[in-house]
Design a protein around this motif. Structure first.
Motif, mmCIF file in Angstrom:
data_model
loop_
_atom_site.group_PDB
_atom_site.id
_atom_site.type_symbol
_atom_site.label_atom_id
_atom_site.label_comp_id
_atom_site.label_asym_id
_atom_site.label_seq_id
_atom_site.Cartn_x
_atom_site.Cartn_y
_atom_site.Cartn_z
ATOM 1 N N GLY A 69 125.702 -7.783 -10.287
ATOM 2 C CA GLY A 69 124.307 -7.707 -9.853
ATOM 3 C C GLY A 69 124.189 -7.561 -8.348
ATOM 4 N N ALA A 70 125.071 -8.242 -7.608
ATOM 5 C CA ALA A 70 125.045 -8.139 -6.151
ATOM 6 C C ALA A 70 125.428 -6.737 -5.692
ATOM 7 C CB ALA A 70 125.992 -9.171 -5.537
ATOM 8 N N VAL A 71 126.351 -6.087 -6.415
ATOM 9 C CA VAL A 71 126.706 -4.703 -6.102
ATOM 10 C C VAL A 71 125.482 -3.807 -6.261
ATOM 11 C CG1 VAL A 71 128.048 -2.699 -6.870
ATOM 12 C CG2 VAL A 71 129.150 -4.941 -6.683
ATOM 13 N N VAL A 72 124.767 -3.974 -7.365
ATOM 14 C CA VAL A 72 123.559 -3.177 -7.590
ATOM 15 C C VAL A 72 122.562 -3.381 -6.457
ATOM 16 C CG1 VAL A 72 121.546 -2.889 -9.087
ATOM 17 C CG2 VAL A 72 123.826 -3.104 -10.099
ATOM 18 N N GLU A 73 122.321 -4.628 -6.087
ATOM 19 C CA GLU A 73 121.336 -4.908 -5.044
ATOM 20 C C GLU A 73 121.770 -4.373 -3.692
ATOM 21 O OE1 GLU A 73 118.282 -5.946 -5.573
ATOM 22 O OE2 GLU A 73 118.907 -5.812 -7.671
ATOM 23 N N ARG A 74 123.052 -4.463 -3.401
ATOM 24 C CA ARG A 74 123.529 -3.954 -2.106
ATOM 25 C C ARG A 74 123.368 -2.439 -2.028
ATOM 26 N NH1 ARG A 74 129.305 -5.282 0.847
ATOM 27 N NH2 ARG A 74 129.171 -3.652 2.440
ATOM 28 N N ILE A 75 123.687 -1.748 -3.112
ATOM 29 C CA ILE A 75 123.533 -0.295 -3.122
ATOM 30 C C ILE A 75 122.057 0.089 -3.048
ATOM 31 C CG2 ILE A 75 123.864 1.789 -4.533
ATOM 32 C CD1 ILE A 75 126.450 0.425 -5.578
ATOM 33 N N ARG A 76 121.233 -0.632 -3.774
ATOM 34 C CA ARG A 76 119.801 -0.337 -3.762
ATOM 35 C C ARG A 76 119.195 -0.555 -2.371
ATOM 36 N NH1 ARG A 76 117.232 0.195 -8.564
ATOM 37 N NH2 ARG A 76 115.291 -0.522 -7.628
ATOM 38 N N SER A 77 119.742 -1.517 -1.629
ATOM 39 C CA SER A 77 119.186 -1.804 -0.310
ATOM 40 C C SER A 77 119.684 -0.861 0.775
ATOM 41 C CB SER A 77 119.521 -3.246 0.092
ATOM 42 O OG SER A 77 120.918 -3.405 0.302
ATOM 43 N N SER A 78 120.750 -0.118 0.485
ATOM 44 C CA SER A 78 121.343 0.720 1.531
ATOM 45 C C SER A 78 121.361 2.210 1.214
ATOM 46 C CB SER A 78 122.777 0.257 1.820
ATOM 47 O OG SER A 78 123.580 0.324 0.653
ATOM 48 N N CYS A 79 121.074 2.582 -0.021
ATOM 49 C CA CYS A 79 121.148 3.987 -0.411
ATOM 50 C C CYS A 79 119.792 4.474 -0.921
ATOM 51 C CB CYS A 79 122.190 4.201 -1.508
ATOM 52 S SG CYS A 79 123.877 3.750 -1.043
ATOM 53 N N ALA A 80 119.372 5.643 -0.466
ATOM 54 C CA ALA A 80 118.121 6.229 -0.954
ATOM 55 C C ALA A 80 118.306 6.889 -2.307
ATOM 56 C CB ALA A 80 117.598 7.250 0.053
ATOM 57 N N GLN A 81 119.537 7.287 -2.603
ATOM 58 C CA GLN A 81 119.838 7.925 -3.869
ATOM 59 C C GLN A 81 121.323 7.763 -4.162
ATOM 60 O OE1 GLN A 81 118.778 11.923 -2.552
ATOM 61 N NE2 GLN A 81 120.896 12.588 -2.877
ATOM 62 N N VAL A 82 121.678 7.932 -5.424
ATOM 63 C CA VAL A 82 123.082 7.969 -5.840
ATOM 64 C C VAL A 82 123.267 9.265 -6.613
ATOM 65 C CG1 VAL A 82 124.846 6.929 -7.312
ATOM 66 C CG2 VAL A 82 123.387 5.460 -5.907
ATOM 67 N N ASP A 83 124.159 10.119 -6.127
ATOM 68 C CA ASP A 83 124.398 11.398 -6.790
ATOM 69 C C ASP A 83 125.387 11.268 -7.936
ATOM 70 O OD1 ASP A 83 123.096 13.692 -4.907
ATOM 71 O OD2 ASP A 83 123.788 11.985 -3.722
ATOM 72 N N ALA A 84 126.352 10.366 -7.791
ATOM 73 C CA ALA A 84 127.338 10.171 -8.854
ATOM 74 C C ALA A 84 127.765 8.710 -8.899
ATOM 75 C CB ALA A 84 128.551 11.067 -8.641
ATOM 76 N N LEU A 85 127.744 8.159 -10.099
ATOM 77 C CA LEU A 85 128.277 6.820 -10.357
ATOM 78 C C LEU A 85 129.511 7.020 -11.213
ATOM 79 C CD1 LEU A 85 128.211 3.702 -10.486
ATOM 80 C CD2 LEU A 85 126.636 3.918 -12.423
ATOM 81 N N VAL A 86 130.664 6.648 -10.685
ATOM 82 C CA VAL A 86 131.931 6.852 -11.391
ATOM 83 C C VAL A 86 132.491 5.482 -11.764
ATOM 84 C CG1 VAL A 86 134.195 7.933 -11.334
ATOM 85 C CG2 VAL A 86 132.319 8.916 -9.992
ATOM 86 N N LEU A 87 132.629 5.241 -13.057
ATOM 87 C CA LEU A 87 133.030 3.934 -13.576
ATOM 88 C C LEU A 87 134.495 3.996 -13.987
ATOM 89 C CD1 LEU A 87 129.794 3.401 -15.691
ATOM 90 C CD2 LEU A 87 130.315 2.366 -13.470
ATOM 91 N N CYS A 88 135.361 3.470 -13.128
ATOM 92 C CA CYS A 88 136.809 3.527 -13.367
ATOM 93 C C CYS A 88 137.440 2.153 -13.589
ATOM 94 C CB CYS A 88 137.522 4.159 -12.169
ATOM 95 S SG CYS A 88 137.199 5.895 -11.908
ATOM 96 N N ALA A 89 136.805 1.092 -13.121
ATOM 97 C CA ALA A 89 137.454 -0.214 -13.098
ATOM 98 C C ALA A 89 137.828 -0.685 -14.505
ATOM 99 C CB ALA A 89 136.535 -1.244 -12.431
ATOM 100 N N ARG A 90 139.090 -1.092 -14.642
ATOM 101 C CA ARG A 90 139.580 -1.617 -15.907
ATOM 102 C C ARG A 90 140.731 -2.563 -15.625
ATOM 103 N NH1 ARG A 90 141.805 2.184 -20.777
ATOM 104 N NH2 ARG A 90 143.643 2.223 -19.453
ATOM 105 N N HIS A 91 140.829 -3.625 -16.392
ATOM 106 C CA HIS A 91 141.873 -4.628 -16.160
ATOM 107 C C HIS A 91 142.329 -5.163 -17.513
ATOM 108 C CE1 HIS A 91 144.011 -7.537 -13.603
ATOM 109 N NE2 HIS A 91 143.716 -8.443 -14.514
ATOM 110 N N PHE A 92 143.581 -4.921 -17.837
ATOM 111 C CA PHE A 92 144.132 -5.327 -19.137
ATOM 112 C C PHE A 92 144.530 -6.801 -19.116
ATOM 113 C CE2 PHE A 92 147.658 -5.991 -22.054
ATOM 114 C CZ PHE A 92 147.200 -5.398 -23.223
#
Length: 297
Positions: A69-92
């Motif tokens: 949630g903090a990541v979302v809020e930080r991006i929302r507070s600093s970016c006017a737009q997001v052109d691409a969201l790339v979801l790579c994180a994975r941990h086995f």
């Protein structure tokens, strides 16, 4: 035109290769990762290339909802737009672990974080000209969804948890497109094949030995990047699409059932609502009523 790329798992492997590619192209890149040292190393590399002003690192453990949630809020507070969201994180995880929030780790890290980021950044994506979410999760897999025990409290297996997570992400893509008729956002599900990366995770010695064998025969990251860059540069026209490497597969088959996607979406929104009100405990099945979601048996 300056674009903004947000990449989870961007300090290593495929994620880092994507981050480096678009930073070198002169774009704004936001990397999210759990390893602060790797994040600082990536920023150091950006500074050496004269790209420090366009390189940003957010330190976060995406198995924790508060961090996501903090990541979302930080991006929302600093970016006017997001052109691409790339979801790579994975941990086995070979052995089952429960986060401080009360969720099974793979379920939280591999699925819940991607749900929160996809929906939490949707309006910033809509502000871009040709926005895309690239969810690298292995679409079209044969993993079984254990609806009555989504967090595998009774029969946990690390590979089973990952395979089920791939199926849950397929349904996340279906539900995202279903909930937003007319959206500009293109949701792309991608199975890159077996790639020689760090294979982030917690492994027993015997599992690690098998991983070492797999890594030696896996495709190098630069080969895996070819279809990824193509999809990011020219997202498909359809609201939802799925690929195994560069081969399209139908996002309308049995593994992408709209009824299951809606069921999962409803369960997830209820689960998150319960967590936000402080009532979440370790969750069991999606078939429970709301008052029981998050309560272990």
């Amino acid at each position: 035109m300056l674009k903004t790329y947000v990449i989870t798992g961007g300090t290593d492997g495929i994620g880092r290769a994507i981050a480096d590619t678009y930073l070198e192209r002169g774009q704004e890149v936001v990397v999210v990762g759990r390893n602060a040292g790797k994040g600082e190393a990536w920023l150091d590399g950006a500074r050496q290339r004269g790209a420090a002003a366009r390189a940003h690192f957010i330190h976060a453990d995406l198995s924790r909802l508060a961090d996501t949630g903090a990541v979302v809020e930080r991006i929302r507070s600093s970016c006017a737009q997001v052109d691409a969201l790339v979801l790579c994180a994975r941990h086995f995880r070979t052995t089952r672990a429960v986060t401080a929030d009360g969720f099974e780790n793979t379920f939280a890290h591999f699925y819940l974080s991607r749900f929160v980021l996809s929906h939490g950044l949707a309006d910033l994506l809509e502000s871009a000209d040709a926005p895309v979410i690239l969810n690298i999760a292995g679409p079209g897999g044969e993993g079984e969804i254990c609806w009555e025990d989504l967090q595998l409290a009774r029969e946990y297996d690390g590979q089973r948890a990952l395979m089920q997570g791939g199926r849950l992400n397929d349904l996340l893509g279906v539900a995202f497109a279903d909930a937003r008729p007319g959206t500009k956002v293109r949701y792309v599900l991608l199975n890159p094949g077996t790639v020689s990366t760090s294979f982030s995770g917690q492994y027993t010695p015997d599992v690690m030995a098998r991983i070492d064998v797999i890594r030696r025969s896996a495709q190098p990251v630069h080969e895996a990047m070819v279809p990824i860059v193509r999809l990011l540069d020219a997202p498909p026209a359809a609201p939802l699409s799925a690929f195994v490497r560069d081969v399209p597969i139908s996002p309308h088959g049995p593994g992408f059932a709209i009824e299951e996607a809606r069921r999962l979406h409803l369960h997830t929104t209820r689960l998150l609502a319960d967590w936000e009100t402080g009532t979440t405990r370790e969750a069991s099945g999606a078939g429970k009523s709301r008052t029981h979601i998050g309560t272990s048996n």
